[in-house]
Design a protein around this motif. Structure first.
Motif, PDB file in Angstrom:
ATOM      1  N   LEU A 206       0.833  -1.205   0.000  1.00 35.28           N
ATOM      2  CA  LEU A 206       0.000   0.000   0.000  1.00 35.28           C
ATOM      3  C   LEU A 206       0.868   1.254   0.000  1.00 35.28           C
ATOM      4  CD1 LEU A 206      -3.012  -0.722   2.400  1.00 35.28           C
ATOM      5  CD2 LEU A 206      -2.979  -0.618  -0.103  1.00 35.28           C
ATOM      6  N   ALA A 207       2.099   1.157   0.503  1.00 33.99           N
ATOM      7  CA  ALA A 207       3.005   2.307   0.443  1.00 33.99           C
ATOM      8  C   ALA A 207       3.277   2.706  -0.999  1.00 33.99           C
ATOM      9  CB  ALA A 207       4.313   1.982   1.165  1.00 33.99           C
ATOM     10  N   SER A 208       3.392   1.718  -1.890  1.00 32.96           N
ATOM     11  CA  SER A 208       3.563   2.017  -3.320  1.00 32.96           C
ATOM     12  C   SER A 208       2.320   2.690  -3.889  1.00 32.96           C
ATOM     13  CB  SER A 208       3.850   0.725  -4.092  1.00 32.96           C
ATOM     14  OG  SER A 208       4.986   0.073  -3.589  1.00 32.96           O
ATOM     15  N   VAL A 209       1.154   2.265  -3.424  1.00 31.86           N
ATOM     16  CA  VAL A 209      -0.090   2.888  -3.875  1.00 31.86           C
ATOM     17  C   VAL A 209      -0.109   4.365  -3.491  1.00 31.86           C
ATOM     18  CG1 VAL A 209      -2.606   2.871  -3.633  1.00 31.86           C
ATOM     19  CG2 VAL A 209      -1.353   0.707  -3.741  1.00 31.86           C
ATOM     20  N   PHE A 210       0.247   4.677  -2.251  1.00 34.01           N
ATOM     21  CA  PHE A 210       0.250   6.070  -1.799  1.00 34.01           C
ATOM     22  C   PHE A 210       1.269   6.895  -2.592  1.00 34.01           C
ATOM     23  CE2 PHE A 210      -0.816   3.994   2.504  1.00 34.01           C
ATOM     24  CZ  PHE A 210      -2.133   3.846   2.129  1.00 34.01           C
ATOM     25  N   ALA A 211       2.423   6.296  -2.878  1.00 31.15           N
ATOM     26  CA  ALA A 211       3.431   7.009  -3.662  1.00 31.15           C
ATOM     27  C   ALA A 211       2.896   7.330  -5.055  1.00 31.15           C
ATOM     28  CB  ALA A 211       4.704   6.175  -3.761  1.00 31.15           C
ATOM     29  N   ASN A 212       2.224   6.370  -5.675  1.00 33.04           N
ATOM     30  CA  ASN A 212       1.662   6.608  -7.003  1.00 33.04           C
ATOM     31  C   ASN A 212       0.575   7.673  -6.978  1.00 33.04           C
ATOM     32  OD1 ASN A 212       3.324   4.612  -8.034  1.00 33.04           O
ATOM     33  ND2 ASN A 212       1.769   3.009  -7.894  1.00 33.04           N
ATOM     34  N   LEU A 213      -0.295   7.620  -5.982  1.00 39.07           N
ATOM     35  CA  LEU A 213      -1.400   8.571  -5.912  1.00 39.07           C
ATOM     36  C   LEU A 213      -0.894   9.985  -5.646  1.00 39.07           C
ATOM     37  CD1 LEU A 213      -3.988   6.510  -3.823  1.00 39.07           C
ATOM     38  CD2 LEU A 213      -3.937   6.834  -6.298  1.00 39.07           C
ATOM     39  N   THR A 269       6.142   9.165  -0.937  1.00 38.53           N
ATOM     40  CA  THR A 269       4.939   9.966  -0.700  1.00 38.53           C
ATOM     41  C   THR A 269       5.296  11.303  -0.057  1.00 38.53           C
ATOM     42  OG1 THR A 269       3.707   7.906  -0.373  1.00 38.53           O
ATOM     43  CG2 THR A 269       2.653   9.941   0.355  1.00 38.53           C
ATOM     44  N   ILE A 270       6.187  11.285   0.927  1.00 38.62           N
ATOM     45  CA  ILE A 270       6.600  12.541   1.572  1.00 38.62           C
ATOM     46  C   ILE A 270       7.257  13.461   0.553  1.00 38.62           C
ATOM     47  CG2 ILE A 270       8.028  13.556   3.378  1.00 38.62           C
ATOM     48  CD1 ILE A 270       7.858  10.859   4.850  1.00 38.62           C
ATOM     49  N   LYS A 271       8.118  12.892  -0.264  1.00 34.69           N
ATOM     50  CA  LYS A 271       8.805  13.709  -1.271  1.00 34.69           C
ATOM     51  C   LYS A 271       7.808  14.327  -2.245  1.00 34.69           C
ATOM     52  CE  LYS A 271      11.858  13.216  -5.253  1.00 34.69           C
ATOM     53  NZ  LYS A 271      12.738  12.307  -6.015  1.00 34.69           N
ATOM     54  N   ASN A 272       6.839  13.544  -2.709  1.00 40.53           N
ATOM     55  CA  ASN A 272       5.842  14.085  -3.630  1.00 40.53           C
ATOM     56  C   ASN A 272       5.055  15.224  -2.993  1.00 40.53           C
ATOM     57  OD1 ASN A 272       6.564  12.301  -5.651  1.00 40.53           O
ATOM     58  ND2 ASN A 272       4.984  10.814  -5.138  1.00 40.53           N
ATOM     59  N   CYS A 273       4.701  15.077  -1.726  1.00 44.84           N
ATOM     60  CA  CYS A 273       3.960  16.135  -1.043  1.00 44.84           C
ATOM     61  C   CYS A 273       4.810  17.386  -0.866  1.00 44.84           C
ATOM     62  CB  CYS A 273       3.463  15.639   0.314  1.00 44.84           C
ATOM     63  SG  CYS A 273       2.148  14.385   0.195  1.00 44.84           S
ATOM     64  N   ALA A 274       6.130  17.230  -0.799  1.00 44.82           N
ATOM     65  CA  ALA A 274       7.016  18.390  -0.655  1.00 44.82           C
ATOM     66  C   ALA A 274       7.054  19.244  -1.908  1.00 44.82           C
ATOM     67  CB  ALA A 274       8.426  17.923  -0.293  1.00 44.82           C
ATOM     68  N   PHE A 275       6.560  18.733  -3.036  1.00 43.88           N
ATOM     69  CA  PHE A 275       6.456  19.549  -4.237  1.00 43.88           C
ATOM     70  C   PHE A 275       5.397  20.633  -4.085  1.00 43.88           C
ATOM     71  CE2 PHE A 275       8.871  16.229  -6.223  1.00 43.88           C
ATOM     72  CZ  PHE A 275       9.498  16.829  -7.308  1.00 43.88           C
ATOM     73  N   HIS A 276       4.500  20.489  -3.127  1.00 44.58           N
ATOM     74  CA  HIS A 276       3.415  21.451  -2.925  1.00 44.58           C
ATOM     75  C   HIS A 276       3.887  22.524  -1.949  1.00 44.58           C
ATOM     76  CE1 HIS A 276      -0.637  22.910  -3.067  1.00 44.58           C
ATOM     77  NE2 HIS A 276      -0.835  22.734  -1.774  1.00 44.58           N
ATOM     78  N   ALA A 277       4.316  23.665  -2.479  1.00 45.96           N
ATOM     79  CA  ALA A 277       4.930  24.707  -1.644  1.00 45.96           C
ATOM     80  C   ALA A 277       4.041  25.199  -0.518  1.00 45.96           C
ATOM     81  CB  ALA A 277       5.362  25.883  -2.534  1.00 45.96           C
ATOM     82  N   PRO A 278       2.742  25.455  -0.756  1.00 48.83           N
ATOM     83  CA  PRO A 278       1.914  25.941   0.358  1.00 48.83           C
ATOM     84  C   PRO A 278       1.824  24.970   1.527  1.00 48.83           C
ATOM     85  CG  PRO A 278       0.814  26.335  -1.745  1.00 48.83           C
ATOM     86  CD  PRO A 278       1.988  25.457  -2.028  1.00 48.83           C
ATOM     87  N   GLY A 279       2.188  23.699   1.306  1.00 45.54           N
ATOM     88  CA  GLY A 279       2.099  22.720   2.377  1.00 45.54           C
ATOM     89  C   GLY A 279       3.349  22.596   3.226  1.00 45.54           C
ATOM     90  N   HIS A 280       4.401  23.354   2.907  1.00 43.51           N
ATOM     91  CA  HIS A 280       5.665  23.201   3.633  1.00 43.51           C
ATOM     92  C   HIS A 280       5.523  23.506   5.119  1.00 43.51           C
ATOM     93  CE1 HIS A 280       8.613  23.393  -0.013  1.00 43.51           C
ATOM     94  NE2 HIS A 280       7.727  22.425  -0.092  1.00 43.51           N
ATOM     95  N   LEU A 348      19.031   9.235  -1.030  1.00 42.81           N
ATOM     96  CA  LEU A 348      18.933  10.337  -1.992  1.00 42.81           C
ATOM     97  C   LEU A 348      17.551  10.966  -1.958  1.00 42.81           C
ATOM     98  CD1 LEU A 348      20.066  12.003  -4.348  1.00 42.81           C
ATOM     99  CD2 LEU A 348      19.329  10.158  -5.884  1.00 42.81           C
ATOM    100  N   MET A 349      16.530  10.136  -1.837  1.00 45.69           N
ATOM    101  CA  MET A 349      15.168  10.645  -1.814  1.00 45.69           C
ATOM    102  C   MET A 349      14.941  11.573  -0.623  1.00 45.69           C
ATOM    103  SD  MET A 349      11.703   8.386  -2.190  1.00 45.69           S
ATOM    104  CE  MET A 349      12.439   7.493  -3.549  1.00 45.69           C
ATOM    105  N   HIS A 350      15.462  11.219   0.542  1.00 43.88           N
ATOM    106  CA  HIS A 350      15.306  12.071   1.723  1.00 43.88           C
ATOM    107  C   HIS A 350      16.056  13.394   1.562  1.00 43.88           C
ATOM    108  CE1 HIS A 350      13.044   9.191   4.006  1.00 43.88           C
ATOM    109  NE2 HIS A 350      13.998   8.282   3.974  1.00 43.88           N
ATOM    110  N   VAL A 351      17.230  13.351   0.975  1.00 44.91           N
ATOM    111  CA  VAL A 351      17.986  14.598   0.752  1.00 44.91           C
ATOM    112  C   VAL A 351      17.249  15.478  -0.251  1.00 44.91           C
ATOM    113  CG1 VAL A 351      20.160  15.567  -0.101  1.00 44.91           C
ATOM    114  CG2 VAL A 351      20.196  13.518   1.326  1.00 44.91           C
ATOM    115  N   GLU A 352      16.677  14.871  -1.290  1.00 46.39           N
ATOM    116  CA  GLU A 352      15.901  15.653  -2.265  1.00 46.39           C
ATOM    117  C   GLU A 352      14.682  16.287  -1.604  1.00 46.39           C
ATOM    118  OE1 GLU A 352      16.746  13.436  -6.525  1.00 46.39           O
ATOM    119  OE2 GLU A 352      15.181  12.657  -5.223  1.00 46.39           O
ATOM    120  N   THR A 353      14.052  15.577  -0.685  1.00 48.95           N
ATOM    121  CA  THR A 353      12.909  16.150   0.031  1.00 48.95           C
ATOM    122  C   THR A 353      13.346  17.369   0.832  1.00 48.95           C
ATOM    123  OG1 THR A 353      11.883  13.962   0.199  1.00 48.95           O
ATOM    124  CG2 THR A 353      11.070  15.669   1.683  1.00 48.95           C
ATOM    125  N   LEU A 354      14.490  17.293   1.500  1.00 43.17           N
ATOM    126  CA  LEU A 354      15.004  18.441   2.253  1.00 43.17           C
ATOM    127  C   LEU A 354      15.329  19.603   1.317  1.00 43.17           C
ATOM    128  CD1 LEU A 354      17.336  16.561   4.763  1.00 43.17           C
ATOM    129  CD2 LEU A 354      15.150  17.655   5.284  1.00 43.17           C
TER     130      LEU A 354
END
Length: 483
Positions: A206-213, A269-280, A348-354
């Motif tokens: 289900l973690a893959s599902v959340f990442a895709n969504l 999923t966390i990384k994808n949500c970090a693309f949304h600037a108002p949500g930071h 790498l994914m965590h550093v990109e999120t930061l």
């Protein structure tokens, strides 16, 4: 051989379960990609008929509700076939997705892990994503304290028995994604005794599902929109605002889970949500503060994601007392046995999120004040992958730049660091695991998937949405751009 295999298809509908099992066991080895006779599962006759549902696919969907051995092989067959674009429309039919979601969330579903794999593969397509994001399932709340809080009415089948006695009350429709999140969070075994598991399945996929969504804007909006902590409530009642929570907060504790699929999908999923600037601000704020995500004015406790981003990057290093006090409480005085995330793609994914969270002034200030520099400095020393080291260096340049200095050497250095960071391409992460391979459960043996299984990317897109302007004390503004 094709002719002989096609002759088995009518036996999938035989009244005798042994006949159905034998027919399916001979067809299953032809379902993985590359199988010599895989074409029997696709309708022939060109593009006009290619998108239509074949008789055998319809039969496999029905057999997923059969008794254990038959349903097991039917799920495996559909998992293997779900990589084909020709079958996506048929497998993404809303009624079938309702069954899959209902089956997954029922604690007694024996094959819920296979159903999760299938849903993971299907949500690698935008069509299935849009359906799942708006999908509702019918449930009946259960008042008894000895059983789960609800029963999904459309989960009933040979491998998902209904509770006894059958719950009373009227069915109600609830957002499927809220129920899947709850199942994901409660599906983890909390001790060494497997008999005390709340669910028959682990539901790691289900973690893959959340990442895709979360690649889709609507998916990010879901994870960053406050919802009742009790998902049985459709919307908060007057005076119930304190019971709201951000859905993203439910999956954060799994960034250091032992299963690669689970922690990889959560990191994506966390990384994808970090693309949304108002949500930071909501993503970083501690849960002791209430914060909203513009343009919404509904507030909820902060998601407090930073400790869960830094823990995978943290090692056993000891810091000076002054530096220790900057760190979030969860990262202070870590034991000497603490190890970093072993998978380089997840680091790498965590550093990109930061890096993404650094693209607003408020985000940079928050990261500076909470000891991010100290953690990534130590991680840089221990890092052996050049690409990750380069990303950490860009992150450090942004964190150490003097934003309040007059136009001079330090201000120019910060501008250069931002310009350099913007040259890095950070793509949406629609993978639930590092390798990003389609799940293939092939052969006649037991079902399974490699540790690097997951679903392919929904789309390879760069960041298109600019961060909305935020009013800061010094009227300074940064945007999330393609970094």
């Amino acid at each position: 051989m094709d002719v002989q295999l096609r002759e088995l298809i009518p036996f999938l509908r035989d009244r005798n379960p042994q006949v159905r099992q034998i027919a399916l066991s001979h067809l299953l080895p032809q379902t993985p990609p590359g199988s010599p006779h895989r074409n029997i599962f696709f309708k022939t006759g060109g593009l006009k008929t290619a998108a239509k549902e074949t008789d055998i696919i319809r039969d496999l969907k029905l057999l997923c509700r059969d008794q254990l051995n038959i349903a097991h092989d039917a799920f495996r067959a559909l998992v293997n076939l779900s990589d084909s674009p020709l079958l996506v429309a048929s497998l993404s039919e809303p009624s079938f997705l309702v069954f899959i979601a209902s089956y997954i969330i029922h604690p007694q579903s024996i094959l819920a892990d296979l159903a999760s794999m299938l849903l993971s593969n299907l949500t690698a397509t935008s069509a299935a994503c849009s359906i799942v994001l708006s999908l509702d399932v019918s449930i009946i709340p259960i008042q008894s304290s000895s059983t789960p809080g609800f029963y999904a009415t459309q989960s009933r089948c040979g491998t998902s028995p209904a509770p006894t006695p059958y719950p009373e009350g009227e069915p109600r429709d609830v957002r499927a994604l809220s129920l899947l999140l709850d199942a994901f969070a409660t599906g983890v075994q909390t001790g060494d005794d497997p008999t005390k598991k709340l669910r028959k399945a682990d539901l790691h996929f289900l973690a893959s599902v959340f990442a895709n969504l979360s690649v889709a804007t609507a998916g990010r909006t879901f994870f960053l929109t406050p919802r009742p902590a009790n998902f049985l409530k459709q919307k908060p009642e007057d005076g119930d605002d304190e019971e709201l929570e951000y859905p993203l907060a439910k999956i954060l504790p799994f960034t250091e889970h032992k299963d690669t699929i689970r922690r990889g999908g959560v990191a994506s999923t966390i990384k994808n949500c970090a693309f949304h600037a108002p949500g930071h601000r909501a993503i970083l704020s501690p849960d002791s503060e209430r914060v909203s995500v513009p343009p919404s004015t509904i507030s909820a406790p902060g998601i407090d994601a930073l400790p869960y981003l830094l823990l995978p990057l943290s090692g056993p290093e000891e810091f000076d007392l002054e530096d220790q006090e900057k760190l979030p409480e969860a990262l202070q005085f870590l034991p000497p046995t603490k190890t970093r995330e072993p998978d380089s793609k997840l680091r790498l994914m965590h550093v990109e999120t930061l890096l993404l969270l650094c693209h607003t002034r408020w985000g940079r200030d928050f990261l500076r004040d909470t000891g991010v520099y100290e953690i990534v400095r130590a991680a840089h020393v221990a890092e052996g992958v050049d690409k990750i080291s380069e990303h950490i260096e860009r992150l450090v340049a942004l964190l150490k730049g003097d934003e309040h200095a007059p136009a001079g050497a330090e201000a120019r250095a910060l501008a250069e660091a931002e310009a350099e960071a913007e040259e890095v391409t950070i793509e949406d992460a629609s993978l639930g695991a590092p390798a990003g391979a389609k799940i293939a459960v092939g052969g006649i043996g037991g079902a399974g998937a490699g540790a690097s299984g997951g679903s392919e990317k929904v789309e390879e897109k760069k960041l298109e949405e600019k961060g909305k302007e935020e009013e800061e004390e010094d009227d300074e503004d940064s945007r999330i751009e393609e970094v």
